[in-house]
Design a protein around this motif. Structure first.
Motif, PDB file in Angstrom:
ATOM      1  N   ALA A  23      15.415  53.395  40.042  1.00 29.25           N
ATOM      2  CA  ALA A  23      16.228  53.737  41.207  1.00 29.25           C
ATOM      3  C   ALA A  23      17.684  53.409  40.930  1.00 29.25           C
ATOM      4  O   ALA A  23      18.007  52.310  40.442  1.00 29.25           O
ATOM      5  N   LEU A  45      15.585  58.449  42.626  1.00 30.66           N
ATOM      6  CA  LEU A  45      14.417  57.717  42.159  1.00 30.66           C
ATOM      7  C   LEU A  45      13.740  58.555  41.091  1.00 30.66           C
ATOM      8  O   LEU A  45      13.223  59.640  41.365  1.00 30.66           O
ATOM      9  N   ILE A  48      11.925  54.199  50.581  1.00 29.75           N
ATOM     10  CA  ILE A  48      12.661  53.126  49.899  1.00 29.75           C
ATOM     11  C   ILE A  48      13.381  52.328  50.969  1.00 29.75           C
ATOM     12  O   ILE A  48      14.165  52.880  51.750  1.00 29.75           O
ATOM     13  N   ASP A 106      15.913  49.262  51.323  1.00 27.98           N
ATOM     14  CA  ASP A 106      16.809  48.325  50.646  1.00 27.98           C
ATOM     15  C   ASP A 106      16.608  46.937  51.237  1.00 27.98           C
ATOM     16  O   ASP A 106      16.530  46.775  52.462  1.00 27.98           O
ATOM     17  N   TYR A 117      14.737  46.744  46.066  1.00 25.05           N
ATOM     18  CA  TYR A 117      14.286  47.682  47.095  1.00 25.05           C
ATOM     19  C   TYR A 117      12.750  47.616  47.160  1.00 25.05           C
ATOM     20  O   TYR A 117      12.096  47.239  46.181  1.00 25.05           O
ATOM     21  N   LEU A 132       9.454  49.792  47.559  1.00 23.70           N
ATOM     22  CA  LEU A 132       8.956  51.152  47.405  1.00 23.70           C
ATOM     23  C   LEU A 132       7.590  51.254  48.078  1.00 23.70           C
ATOM     24  O   LEU A 132       6.697  50.451  47.798  1.00 23.70           O
ATOM     25  N   THR A 184       7.926  45.556  45.775  1.00 22.33           N
ATOM     26  CA  THR A 184       9.366  45.323  45.702  1.00 22.33           C
ATOM     27  C   THR A 184       9.816  45.381  44.242  1.00 22.33           C
ATOM     28  O   THR A 184       9.230  44.713  43.373  1.00 22.33           O
ATOM     29  N   TYR A 220      16.716  47.353  41.386  1.00 27.35           N
ATOM     30  CA  TYR A 220      17.500  48.550  41.086  1.00 27.35           C
ATOM     31  C   TYR A 220      17.879  48.579  39.596  1.00 27.35           C
ATOM     32  O   TYR A 220      17.897  47.549  38.920  1.00 27.35           O
TER      33      TYR A 220
END
Length: 825
Positions: A706, A720, A745, A747, A795, A797, A814, A817
């Motif tokens: 990501a 992504l 997603i 954050d 993030y 997912l 989790t 990035y």
């Protein structure tokens, strides 16, 4: 001036205002006395006791008396120079007060007279003969400014009682009435005697008289008082020169002697808080009326206050155990009046030959509202000791009303010999070469209402083929026929005839409010072959409610004629979202007919351990299905989190054509219902994103990366990158409805900013294709993401299966990035 000042000070010292509470039931002696003794109280002025009454009220025993004051002179008599006070014969004084309505009367014109009423609370063990009324006068020359004028000794003898049938004139400043007792009759039911007194009021005044505040009591020979009632008095208004005769009803214990009884009229003085009597009447001897019971099944007509009703016993059934006889009676009420009739206070008892009363266990009839010309038949249930002789038993109907809730009988009905059962509950019967059996009841949710069904099995027991029978049904709940509601009877199979030994299934159904409490459900079947003369086949009762066919292999089989099929529960998913549990799953329909056929419509429910049933939404399929063809059907819905238990009970029903809430014909009635029980699916999401089952696809995702996407001038979203494999189950011929893969997603910043995308699976233009190790880049558009994301460290997912816009979480993890994440070995 000095005299007036002294007089006012002394009068203030003597004057009292006492407020007493008064209940609706008087329960002690009331004895009346009058004396002809006249006392001179001044020059050409006299006083005389007109009446004296002893009445026990809520706060004790009260003496209530009336003095007649006459002024024979031409000048005004100052009444506040005189007063009276009650004492015992031995000299014990009691606080005495004028009634509130007369406190302002302070003078009497010449050549006139006036009646003044007083009351005093006295010691409870005193009688009239032990009391006296003392008269006093203000005198500045006397010790303590008071001179006693004399005393009136009271006596148990009375001359103020008006003889039966003779008139009594009640005269006040505001009204003049002619009153009289016209008749009296007595009815004894069990331990209660109802005394009915017919009473006359004639208004001799020039304005209307309102009788709403007048109260009546009957005093028996032992001095006890009982409230006499007529509910219409609250609205009784008598015009000038008009006369009204009405009945007063009194409930008295049957053992009490009612000879020499008296009727007392009066009013409740709210300011004083006590009952003030105005007249006493001797009652004539009341003849005891013996109620004649109506023979079984013959009508009894009853005139009520607002209506005329026809009543009758319509049927009886009974069963006997070792110590108890259970009796059920069918009872009719037909409203022949012009206003609606509400039997809200009507009660029923079975009365045995020895006078024992047994109350009905059912009171559903009390909530009825019977419109003019409408008839209702309802069930009354009783439990009677089995040793009770049934040869002399009868049904008693009556009313209870008022604070004392005393039962008053209005009619009685003889019961027939119960060996001949005119109406009885059955589970099976043979009628015109058909054996008819009730199988079960079901109650399932259907939109804003519940659908109630009764399934019947009809078998041809003759040696010839028979036509499909034509029946209609009528439901009764809690003993009340639901004649005003729409019910229908539906054939589960579409047959032309029944061969010898063949059976078919009929379903009687109706919709009810979801909140309705249904007990004692019965279904009356009627033969409608002759539309001009319907015949009752029987009243059916089942002991089975919501007991469904259980299958332990996860496959529900339906053997409907020309529509044989099976429905397999393939999988169920669930995840928690707040206070609700999101549920979705997959069913596999298989056409078991030898030719292509349209797929039946089905309903799916989830049944909690406490019996509560929650409807789920299931996809429909309108195309023809080849023989042994398999169609994948999704279902979904939400239930309370509290409904989760160890096992998940899924109910699958094939639907037959019935009438919807809007009156249209559609497949809405549950036919056969199968129950599949399995362990509640683990709601913990997969954290490796492998083997996610969505529709007919198995999806595995890996190698997530990501990062921000940069546009011409700034970031406009998030990319992504991932790699996936998606394989299809080729055993399915088609899929009903649609499945979607939802990728979210979130954050992990303070704002928990979320971006997502949904992808339809199975469409020709779908973004996710079948195959292995396919690389995919997904762009999430959000120009504010960079500003919201703060540090862009991690993030979360999430992958969801979406069915009918209902999402269920399948996998979640989790991730950081800007790093490629390899999750699978």
């Amino acid at each position: 001036m000095l005299k007036q000042s002294l007089k006012k000070s002394f009068m203030l010292l003597l004057a009292t205002v006492v407020i007493f509470s008064f209940g609706t039931v008087l329960n002690k002696d009331k004895v009346t006395a009058a004396t002809s003794t006249v006392m001179n109280i001044g020059t050409n002025a006299t006083a005389q006791v007109k009446s004296a009454d002893l009445i026990t009220q809520d706060k004790g025993l009260y003496l209530i008396y009336t003095l007649t004051i006459k002024n024979n002179s031409n000048s005004k008599l100052q009444l506040d120079d005189y007063w009276s006070k009650v004492s015992s014969v031995s000299g014990v004084p009691f606080k005495t007060s004028p009634i509130a309505a007369e406190k302002s009367i302070t003078s009497l014109n010449g050549k006139s007279s006036i009646d003044l009423t007083y009351y005093a609370q006295i010691t409870s063990n005193l009688t009239l003969s032990k009391l006296q009324i003392n008269m006093y006068k203000f005198d500045v020359t006397a010790p303590e400014l008071t001179r006693q004028l004399g005393k009136f000794p009271l006596s148990a003898q009375s001359s103020s009682i008006t003889a039966a049938f003779l008139p009594k004139y009640l005269v006040t400043n505001e009204s003049k009435l002619k009153t009289a007792v016209k008749s009296a009759k007595s009815t004894v039911v069990g331990e209660v005697r109802t005394l009915t007194v017919s009473f006359l009021i004639e208004n001799l005044n020039a304005k209307d008289y309102n009788a709403s505040k007048t109260q009546y009591y009957v005093m028996t020979s032992d001095g006890s008082l009982y409230t006499a009632k007529n509910d219409t008095l609250k609205d009784l208004n008598i015009l000038p020169k008009e006369r009204k005769i009405f009945d007063l009803e009194v409930n008295i214990p049957a053992h009490v002697d009612i000879s020499n009884s008296k009727l007392i009229s009066g009013y409740l003085s709210e300011a004083d808080g006590i009952f003030i009597p105005s007249g006493t009447y001797a009652l004539p001897k009341a003849a005891t009326i013996q109620e004649i019971s109506v023979p079984a099944f013959l009508p009894k007509y009853i005139q009520t206050t607002d209506s005329k009703i026809k009543t009758a016993l319509k049927g009886i059934s009974s069963s006997v155990s070792s110590s108890t006889r259970n009796v059920e009676l069918q009872f009719l009420i037909e409203n022949q009046g012009t206003k609606s009739y509400k039997p809200s206070t009507v009660q029923f008892f079975i009365v045995s030959g020895d006078g024992s009363y047994y109350s009905s266990k059912s009171d559903a009839h009390q909530s009825l509202v019977i419109q003019p010309k409408e008839r209702k038949i309802f069930t009354l249930s009783f439990s009677v000791p089995s040793k009770v002789d049934f040869s002399s038993i009868k049904l008693v109907m009556g009313n209870t009303s008022g604070a004392d809730s005393v039962f008053k009988q209005v009619a009685s009905y003889l019961l027939p010999n119960t060996t001949v059962k005119t109406t009885t509950d059955i589970q099976s019967t043979t009628y015109n070469d058909y054996k008819i059996e009730i199988i079960s009841y079901t109650r399932l949710p259907a939109g804003a209402k519940d659908t109630l069904t009764a399934n019947f099995k009809v078998t041809n027991v003759s040696k010839e083929a028979l036509a499909v029978p034509r029946y209609k049904s009528l439901w009764s709940f809690n003993g009340i026929e639901q004649s005003g509601s729409t019910s229908e009877i539906i054939a589960y199979d579409q047959r032309l005839q029944l061969e010898p030994g063949d059976s078919m299934e009929l379903i009687s159904t109706m919709q009810i409010p979801y909140s309705a409490v249904v007990q004692q459900a019965r279904v009356i079947l009627k033969d409608t072959t002759d539309s001009q003369a319907e015949k009752v086949i029987g009243q059916f009762k089942s002991e089975v409610l919501n007991k469904f066919a259980f299958t332990d292999n996860g496959i529900a089989n339906f053997d409907r004629l020309s529509a044989k099929s099976s429905v397999q529960l393939l999988r169920v998913r669930s995840s928690v979202e707040g206070k609700q549990m999101n549920v979705s799953g997959d069913l596999v329909f298989t056409n078991l007919e030898a030719r292509s056929a349209l797929m039946q419509k089905y309903a799916v429910y989830l049944q909690a351990d406490n019996g509560e049933v929650y409807p789920l939404t299931v996809a429909e399929y309108t195309k023809s299905v080849i023989s042994n063809g398999r169609i994948l059907m999704p279902f979904s819905g939400t239930i309370p989190v509290t409904a989760q238990s160890t096992n998940m009970n899924i109910l699958i029903a094939d639907l037959v054509t019935g009438t919807t809430e809007a009156g249209a014909q559609a497949n809405v009635i549950p036919g056969h219902i199968n129950k599949i029980s399995k362990a509640w699916p683990n709601s913990t999401p997969n954290n490796k994103f492998n083997n996610l089952a969505i529709g007919k696809f198995d999806i595995t995702l890996d190698k997530f990366y990501a990062y921000l996407n940069y546009g011409s001038f700034n970031t406009d979203g998030l990319n992504l990158e991932l790699e996936y494999s998606m394989l299809s189950d080729l055993t399915f011929d088609d899929v009903a409805g649609s499945y979607k893969l939802r990728i979210e997603i979130e954050d992990q910043n303070t704002n928990k900013t979320v971006v997502f995308k949904e992808f339809a699976l199975g469409d020709a233009e779908q973004e996710f294709k079948e195959g292995n190790n396919i690389k995919q880049t997904i762009f999430f558009s959000d120009t504010t993401l960079a500003a919201k994301a703060e540090s862009l460290k991690e993030y979360k997912l999430s992958m969801y299966c979406v069915v009918n816009d209902q999402k269920v979480l399948l996998a979640e993890r989790t991730l950081p990035y800007f790093y490629i994440q390899w999750l699978l070995n």
